[in-house]
Structure formats: C-alpha cells, structure tokens
Design a protein around this motif. Structure first.
Motif, PDB file in Angstrom:
ATOM      1  N   PRO A  31       3.809   2.663  -7.430  1.00  0.00           N
ATOM      2  CA  PRO A  31       3.172   1.388  -7.072  1.00  0.00           C
ATOM      3  C   PRO A  31       1.913   1.149  -7.907  1.00  0.00           C
ATOM      4  CG  PRO A  31       2.877   3.004  -5.333  1.00  0.00           C
ATOM      5  CD  PRO A  31       3.775   3.622  -6.351  1.00  0.00           C
ATOM      6  N   SER A  32       1.672  -0.103  -8.182  1.00  0.00           N
ATOM      7  CA  SER A  32       0.490  -0.446  -8.970  1.00  0.00           C
ATOM      8  C   SER A  32      -0.761  -0.319  -8.097  1.00  0.00           C
ATOM      9  CB  SER A  32       0.615  -1.862  -9.518  1.00  0.00           C
ATOM     10  OG  SER A  32       0.591  -2.788  -8.451  1.00  0.00           O
ATOM     11  N   ARG A  33      -1.896  -0.448  -8.744  1.00  0.00           N
ATOM     12  CA  ARG A  33      -3.163  -0.305  -8.028  1.00  0.00           C
ATOM     13  C   ARG A  33      -3.323  -1.412  -6.987  1.00  0.00           C
ATOM     14  NH1 ARG A  33      -8.176   1.077 -11.639  1.00  0.00           N
ATOM     15  NH2 ARG A  33      -6.977   2.989 -11.734  1.00  0.00           N
ATOM     16  N   SER A  34      -2.900  -2.628  -7.320  1.00  0.00           N
ATOM     17  CA  SER A  34      -3.031  -3.732  -6.365  1.00  0.00           C
ATOM     18  C   SER A  34      -2.097  -3.537  -5.175  1.00  0.00           C
ATOM     19  CB  SER A  34      -2.736  -5.066  -7.055  1.00  0.00           C
ATOM     20  OG  SER A  34      -1.410  -5.090  -7.543  1.00  0.00           O
ATOM     21  N   GLN A  35      -0.922  -2.956  -5.410  1.00  0.00           N
ATOM     22  CA  GLN A  35      -0.024  -2.677  -4.289  1.00  0.00           C
ATOM     23  C   GLN A  35      -0.609  -1.616  -3.373  1.00  0.00           C
ATOM     24  OE1 GLN A  35       3.598  -1.646  -6.321  1.00  0.00           O
ATOM     25  NE2 GLN A  35       4.476  -3.689  -6.026  1.00  0.00           N
ATOM     26  N   VAL A  40      -3.268  -0.321   1.798  1.00  0.00           N
ATOM     27  CA  VAL A  40      -4.417   0.232   2.528  1.00  0.00           C
ATOM     28  C   VAL A  40      -5.031  -0.842   3.414  1.00  0.00           C
ATOM     29  CG1 VAL A  40      -6.760   1.123   2.222  1.00  0.00           C
ATOM     30  CG2 VAL A  40      -4.875   2.080   0.910  1.00  0.00           C
ATOM     31  N   LEU A  41      -5.168  -2.055   2.882  1.00  0.00           N
ATOM     32  CA  LEU A  41      -5.759  -3.130   3.680  1.00  0.00           C
ATOM     33  C   LEU A  41      -4.891  -3.494   4.876  1.00  0.00           C
ATOM     34  CD1 LEU A  41      -7.247  -5.496   0.953  1.00  0.00           C
ATOM     35  CD2 LEU A  41      -8.461  -4.026   2.552  1.00  0.00           C
ATOM     36  N   VAL A  42      -3.587  -3.514   4.689  1.00  0.00           N
ATOM     37  CA  VAL A  42      -2.701  -3.796   5.823  1.00  0.00           C
ATOM     38  C   VAL A  42      -2.810  -2.691   6.867  1.00  0.00           C
ATOM     39  CG1 VAL A  42      -0.265  -3.951   6.493  1.00  0.00           C
ATOM     40  CG2 VAL A  42      -1.097  -5.253   4.545  1.00  0.00           C
ATOM     41  N   GLY A  43      -2.863  -1.440   6.426  1.00  0.00           N
ATOM     42  CA  GLY A  43      -3.010  -0.325   7.360  1.00  0.00           C
ATOM     43  C   GLY A  43      -4.317  -0.386   8.121  1.00  0.00           C
ATOM     44  N   LEU A  44      -5.400  -0.695   7.410  1.00  0.00           N
ATOM     45  CA  LEU A  44      -6.695  -0.801   8.084  1.00  0.00           C
ATOM     46  C   LEU A  44      -6.730  -1.973   9.059  1.00  0.00           C
ATOM     47  CD1 LEU A  44      -9.199  -0.004   5.189  1.00  0.00           C
ATOM     48  CD2 LEU A  44      -8.653   1.398   7.180  1.00  0.00           C
TER      49      LEU A  44
END
Length: 79
Positions: A31-35, A40-44
């Motif tokens: 996965p790319s850095r943006s993915q 991470v943002l969705v998990g948080l």
C-alpha cells in the motif's frame, strides 16, 4: 443384476501429494503512504467513536446513590 467392476487407478492420489505447481502467485502490492495514512485515520476514527460513546454512555448507566434519596412508595410511607 449385472455389476460392472472396473479397476480404479488410485495412483493419482499418491501423485497429488508430491505435485508442486510451477506457477508463482503475483507479488503483493504494497500500500502507498496515502493508503496507510487513510487506514490509520479510519481506525482512529472508529476507536475514537467507541471511546466517546463509552464516555458519554457511562453516566447514563450509573445509578443514583445519594444517601438521603430513597425510592419508597407513598403506600410504604403511610404505615
């Protein structure tokens, strides 16, 4: 009744254990850095929603334990 008996070759079962495919699966796409940042943002966000609902819901679940307050009915007080 006529039953036809044919020899069943079970050699293929023995060969199936030793069979190895020469076809390699495609390499994993990293996965790319943006993915990664998106995941991470969705998990948080999910964890933050669960913690927030727990913090907001706990006061509603607490029972009132003030010493002067009792829940006696009017019928029990008239005795």
């Amino acid at each position: 009744m006529f039953h036809r008996r044919e020899a069943v070759p079970f050699a293929f079962v023995a060969e199936a254990d030793a069979f190895r495919s020469n076809v390699t699966p495609p390499p994993r796409v990293r996965p790319s850095r943006s993915q990664l940042v998106g995941r991470v943002l969705v998990g948080l966000t999910v964890v933050g929603g669960l913690v927030g609902s727990l913090l907001l819901g706990l006061p509603a679940l607490e029972t009132d334990r003030t010493p002067g307050h009792s829940q006696n009915s009017e019928a029990s007080q008239r005795r």
